[in-house]
Enzyme design. Structure first.
Site, PDB file in Angstrom:
ATOM      1  N   ASP A  32       1.185 -15.251  -2.038  1.00 11.87           N
ATOM      2  CA  ASP A  32      -0.238 -15.330  -2.385  1.00 11.87           C
ATOM      3  C   ASP A  32      -0.483 -14.686  -3.751  1.00 11.87           C
ATOM      4  OD1 ASP A  32      -2.858 -16.100  -2.042  1.00 11.87           O
ATOM      5  OD2 ASP A  32      -3.426 -14.323  -0.889  1.00 11.87           O
ATOM      6  N   VAL A  60     -10.926  -2.300   1.639  1.00 15.76           N
ATOM      7  CA  VAL A  60     -10.173  -1.362   0.815  1.00 15.76           C
ATOM      8  C   VAL A  60     -11.154  -0.332   0.253  1.00 15.76           C
ATOM      9  CG1 VAL A  60      -8.620  -1.063  -1.143  1.00 15.76           C
ATOM     10  CG2 VAL A  60      -8.526  -3.167   0.212  1.00 15.76           C
ATOM     11  N   LYS A 120      -6.334   1.094   2.690  1.00 10.49           N
ATOM     12  CA  LYS A 120      -6.447  -0.290   3.145  1.00 10.49           C
ATOM     13  C   LYS A 120      -6.597  -0.294   4.660  1.00 10.49           C
ATOM     14  CE  LYS A 120      -4.028  -4.743   2.935  1.00 10.49           C
ATOM     15  NZ  LYS A 120      -2.808  -5.434   2.472  1.00 10.49           N
TER      16      LYS A 120
END
Length: 601
Positions: free
Chosen positions: A132, A27, A42
């Protein structure tokens, strides 16, 4: 990085530097070439993110719009893969904030978690499970005195009805995984379990379970988390419900958990619950500083700077309003000899800017160059009026900015400076740069490097940094929603320390390239902020001292120090302090190696 840089340069964005590593690629911080808007790039490599997965990620990102979710703006293509253009969050991650010694009030913790739940409510409403949730995927944006949290990396999020074991497997971080996740089940409530782990960690200072991945799995499946009695009972109920092993006992939706947090927040506002800081911090004990024997000065002066004459002698530059004094100070001497020479200026001296073998004195309306190579005390008048000046590290150019503040645009002047051996010092014709629009209240003018300078302005509750080239080209601006006051350069390129308006116990660390700003809260109200060989020194007007490292952790604390009127670095561990007393001016040496600190030099 060089290959990716060449690819991105063909786009609308200019890379400013690497800021992190995501699950599927790196990133970068980047700026739009026309507008200067900061974005995150990204990088998604083809071999790790095939086309069908990439299209799925893009589909999820484009479908999510929420103030607490990182938004996707555009898509970039290159030979090595694809890049997503995302919102940029300059404040780092929630993990970095949690690992610092920055205390968070209970109200702030509730606000963080409520914002995360609001974002998850939106995602779950679209059938998207993040899978996540962890502090590393919670990004921060600074606001005056606080932060806003935003969820990033929906890269492994899947439509809940498509979350099958054969396709996903055990994705995520074991420390934050709900029990059902270990059986390849991915309901929306598994995200709420992860939020419960984060809330536990914010309140207690560590996660409910630790160990190897296998030990974590056993703990999440079988062990009941324990909370200390210091956590208020209403918060204990929310945490334990979020961490229930069985789905029917857990919160059904993010909105339900959010509502219970809001009820606790209401109790805080009504005063029925104490808004104490969490988690408990164990700061180093405060140690009484050893005596710093002062040296009386022969004149009532304030030390302005030092210039090394040779390996054994330094030239101390001090002033008394309009008069400049020079003192030859051999190393190891315990007293200051009388001044060797000096001169008087028509205006009070405000600042000394060190240069290789010399420096520049700044008054309310002029600049005066001191050059060892061209004779001690040589003076060059500035062709304009100013109180703000910056000099390039090489000394080849300097910039000035008008003293008046307000909303009218100011004109920056950049002058070429020539100091050839055996030749007179010459100042070239200035190049002018007018800052765009309403620029606000002037804060500082600094030289970023030998090619760029920056003007820092405060606009209400925000700060704008204008970047200018040495050739007088305006390159754009970067901004944060934080009112900065005073910037202090560090030895690290493009890094500055700053204080925050209306937040007396905050210290800001600003990186201009790539752009990043973090806030650390400290146990004192620093009046002086300076860099040392082992961290950042903070000194209050009451003589309290803290040593802060790059991660915001307090390394050492002292009390009983004098409060200087000025300070000048002598070495990475030594500073010369000017003191003003009833008996006149004094100097003392602040030496970290002699401060009885638990440090190695």
């Amino acid at each position: 990085m060089a290959s990716l840089t060449r690819q991105i340069r063909r786009s609308h964005y200019r890379l400013l530097g690497l800021v992190g590593h995501g699950q599927f690629g790196r990133v970068y911080c980047a700026a739009h070439r026309t507008t200067g808007e900061l974005v995150a790039i990204k990088d998604l490599h083809k071999d790790r993110f095939p086309t069908h997965k990439f299209l799925r990620e893009l589909r999820f990102l484009l479908s999510l719009e929420h103030p607490n979710i990182v938004t996707c703006h555009a898509l970039e293509h290159s030979d090595n893969g694809r890049q997503l253009v995302l919102d940029y969050c300059e404040g780092g991650t929630l993990r970095s904030l949690m690992e610092s010694d920055t205390p968070l009030s209970l109200a702030e913790i509730i606000g963080f978690v409520a914002d995360i739940l609001g974002a998850l409510d939106q995602a779950h409403h679209h059938g998207i499970v993040h899978c996540d949730i962890k502090p590393e995927n919670i990004l921060l944006q600074l606001t005056p005195g606080g932060w806003v949290t935003r969820i990033s990396d929906f890269g492994i999020a899947r439509l809940s009805q498509e979350a099958k074991a054969a396709d996903i497997g055990q994705t995520g971080s074991p420390a934050y995984m709900a029990p059902e996740r270990f059986y390849n089940q991915h309901p929306a409530a598994s995200d709420l379990y992860a939020v419960g782990v984060i809330l536990y960690e914010l309140l207690v200072g560590h996660r409910p379970f630790s160990g190897t991945p296998m030990e974590l799995m056993v703990a999440h499946l079988n062990q009941r988390p324990a909370l200390p009695s210091s956590v208020p009972e209403p918060m204990q109920r929310i945490v334990l419900k979020a961490l229930q092993k069985l789905l029917p006992k857990r919160f059904k939706t993010a909105r339900e958990m959010q509502r219970e947090l809001w009820q606790v927040s209401q109790q805080l506002r009504q005063g029925t619950l104490e808004n104490t800081p969490f988690p408990p911090r164990s700061l180093p004990p405060t140690v009484m500083a050893p005596p710093m024997p002062p040296v009386a000065m022969p004149h009532p002066v304030t030390v302005m700077g030092m210039v090394a004459l040779d390996q054994h002698t330094q030239l101390l530059i001090a002033c008394d309003q309009h008069h400049v004094w020079f003192y030859h100070w051999p190393q190891g001497e315990t007293h200051v000899p009388g001044p060797t020479q000096g001169f008087t200026l028509p205006h009070p001296i405000r600042r000394f800017i060190p240069l290789p073998q010399g420096g520049m004195l700044v008054t309310d309306s002029s600049l005066h160059l001191l050059s060892m190579a061209h004779g001690l005390g040589r003076v060059t008048e500035s062709p304009d009026t100013t109180v703000a000046a910056a000099v390039a590290p090489s000394g080849r150019w300097f910039a000035t900015y008008p003293s008046q503040s307000g909303d009218e645009p100011g004109t920056l002047l950049i002058h070429r400076l020539t100091m050839a051996m055996g030749q007179p010092v010459t100042v070239g014709a200035p190049r002018s740069v007018t800052l765009p629009g309403q620029v606000g209240i002037f804060v500082d003018l600094l030289a970023l490097d030998d090619r760029h300078g920056m003007v820092v302005m405060r606009q209400g509750r925000s700060t704008q940094i204008h970047i200018i080239s040495r050739r007088g080209t305006y390159l754009g601006s970067e901004g944060v929603q934080v009112p900065c006051d005073r910037l202090i350069a560090t030895a690290r390129p493009y890094r500055y320390l700053a204080l925050e308006v209306d937040q007396p116990q905050s210290v800001l660390v600003l990186d201009v390239k790539p752009f990043r700003m973090v806030r650390y809260r400290v146990p004192i109200q620093p009046q002086w902020v300076f860099e040392t060989a082992v961290g950042y020194g903070l000194l209050s007007s009451e003589g309290e001292f803290c040593l802060l490292n790059d991660e915001g952790q307090i390394l050492n604390r002292l009390s009983g120090l004098p409060c200087p009127t000025a300070m000048v670095p002598m070495s990475p561990t030594q500073y010369l302090w000017s003191l003003s007393t009833d008996q006149g001016s004094q100097l003392c040496t602040f030496d970290l190696a002699k401060m009885d600190l638990d440090l190695l030099f």
